[in-house]
Structure formats: structure tokens, C-alpha cells
Design a protein around this motif. Structure first.
Motif, PDB file in Angstrom:
ATOM      1  N   ASP A  21       0.852  -1.189   0.000  1.00 48.26           N
ATOM      2  CA  ASP A  21       0.000   0.000   0.000  1.00 48.26           C
ATOM      3  C   ASP A  21       0.891   1.243   0.000  1.00 48.26           C
ATOM      4  N   VAL A  22       0.562   2.212  -0.852  1.00 50.05           N
ATOM      5  CA  VAL A  22       1.383   3.410  -1.010  1.00 50.05           C
ATOM      6  C   VAL A  22       1.534   4.165   0.306  1.00 50.05           C
ATOM      7  N   THR A  33       4.629   9.961  -0.426  1.00 51.62           N
ATOM      8  CA  THR A  33       3.835   9.055  -1.252  1.00 51.62           C
ATOM      9  C   THR A  33       4.216   9.193  -2.727  1.00 51.62           C
ATOM     10  N   GLY A  55      -1.845   0.928  -4.544  1.00 55.24           N
ATOM     11  CA  GLY A  55      -0.640   0.168  -4.254  1.00 55.24           C
ATOM     12  C   GLY A  55      -0.190  -0.673  -5.424  1.00 55.24           C
TER      13      GLY A  55
END
Length: 253
Positions: A21-22, A33, A55
Motif C-alpha cells: 500500500d502506497v 507518497t 498500491g
């Protein structure tokens, strides 16, 4: 942490968890991010991750096998170190098998010019590179050429292997684990690899540390069938000890 180190860590996490996940990556790796998104884009271009909303997931979850040229651009420094370390397993003379693969391809590039060897390959590009060497007798296994890996497979490649007895087989694998051994996505390639291991008095696996986080469809050898495993220092020391306990000598180059 350099960008390449961060990207390898992202890939490791994706393969271990099945997804990254970012936002979580940005927080845990202490970067923005935007930086993570650039990393994911770079990894997607390298053919090892696929971007999804928020993601990315490893391509293995999609049943996708990256092409040879794509894989050849990943972990290049590690592959070169592995290939040079594997030279210690090369006989002074005699015969060897060199399996199709990107790390074994590096081994072909660094073979010493003073060895008189018979070299058996199942890769037209490797055969072409070796054929120019006056000190080598090159045997090319025939058969169908797989477009993804440029490896020859099926019966025309299998039948000669049944009658061969070589000193050392230098093997490649897509995945390696304590529980499932050595694996590859394609059953036809697995059959060739299995026959190569059986045709050799000793087998040496060349595999960078990322290969130890995945298991693929087709198993072709157990760890107890491998004499030497040559990898890089990115492989966890505890895992290296566990692998050695399962059979092979483990060399971290």
C-alpha cells in the motif's frame, strides 16, 4: 536508503505479503507518497510488480511470467557477483550444463578462456555466445523454443539429456523455498531442468535473494538434490543457515 535499495525492499514486502500500500510504505520507509509511486512505476516497468488502486501486487499473483529481457535488467550487480563466485565450481576440464536464465547467462560471460570444456545448453542466445570460444565444444539441445525465456523444451531436448553424464549442472530457478524446493512457472521447462539435474554428478544453483520469497507452479528439484547454492548477501543469514541444513552448501557472494 538509496532508491534501488528502497525498491528492492518494496518488492520484498510485496512478495511476502502479496500486496503493498502506497500510504503504508511511505510512512514505514519515511519518504513521500510521490516517491513511493515513482518506485512502484519503476518496478512495474521492470516487470516485477503490477500497479493497482492504492498500491501494487507482485506479478506472480497474476500468474504472469516476465520476459527474459525484463528479468535481465533486475538485480544485475547481484547476478554478476553470483556468476563470478560460481566459477569456483567449474571443473578444470570435462563437461557442464548451463541452464537457460539471466544469472546463468552472466556465468557464460565470465567463463575463463583457458578451460577446455564441453558445454551443454538449452538456450540459443547462450549457444551463440559460447560458439565463438575456440576452447569450448558446445552442444545445443533442440526442441521448441519458449518465447518468454528463449529456452528449448519438450521431447527433442529431453531425449539427449537422458543419455548424458556431465560433471556439473549450473541451474537457474524462478523460485526456491525450504518446503517446496526449486520451482519454475512452466511445466515443460521444469521437465528439462529436472533432467539436467539428473544428468549431472553435481548441481549448482545460481539464484539471487529475491528467488527465495516465491514458489511457482512446477517443482523440478528438492534442496537435497542441489550440492551448492550460490546467492548474494541480500539473503537473510538465518534463511541461508536453514537452506544449508536442508542439503546444499550456501555461498553468499
Amino acid at each position: 536508503m538509496y532508491a534501488e535499495e528502497r525498491q528492492q525492499e518494496i518488492l520484498r514486502r510485496a512478495r511476502a505479503a502479496g500486496r503493498v500500500d502506497v500510504v503504508t510504505l511511505a510512512a514505514e520507509l519515511d519518504v513521500t507518497t510521490e516517491t513511493i509511486r515513482r518506485d512502484l512505476t519503476a518496478l512495474e516497468r521492470a516487470g516485477v510488480l503490477r500497479r493497482v488502486h492504492g498500491g501494487a501486487i507482485p506479478v506472480e499473483r497474476l500468474g504472469f511470467e516476465p520476459a527474459l529481457a525484463t528479468r535481465d535488467e533486475v538485480m544485475t550487480a547481484e547476478k554478476e557477483r553470483i556468476a563470478k563466485a560460481a566459477l569456483a565450481e567449474l571443473p578444470e576440464d570435462g563437461s557442464v550444463i548451463i541452464d537457460a536464465g539471466t544469472t546463468t547467462g552472466r556465468l557464460v560471460q565470465v567463463l575463463p578462456a583457458d578451460r577446455e570444456l564441453t558445454v551443454v545448453v538449452n538456450s540459443p542466445p547462450l549457444a551463440t555466445a559460447l560458439a565463438a570460444r575456440a576452447n569450448l565444444h558446445v552442444i545445443m539441445l533442440g526442441g521448441r523454443v519458449r518465447g518468454k525465456t528463449l529456452a528449448t523444451v519438450d521431447d527433442w531436448a529431453l531425449r539427449p539429456l537422458a543419455d548424458l553424464n556431465v560433471d556439473v549442472a549450473f541451474m537457474a530457478a524462478n523460485g526456491c523455498s525450504l518446503t517446496r524446493g526449486l520451482t519454475t512457472p512452466d511445466p515443460a521447462e521444469a521437465a528439462i531442468k529436472r533432467a539436467m539435474v539428473k544428468a549431472a554428478q553435481r548441481s549448482v544453483l545460481l539464484a539471487d535473494h529475491t528467488k527465495f520469497t516465491n514458489t511457482y507452479l512446477a517443482r523440478f528439484a528438492g534442496l537435497d538434490e542441489i550440492d551448492v547454492l550460490v546467492t548474494d548477501t541480500g539473503l537473510d543469514v538465518a534463511l541461508a543457515a536453514d537452506l544449508a541444513a536442508a542439503g546444499p552448501e550456501v555461498i553468499r557472494a
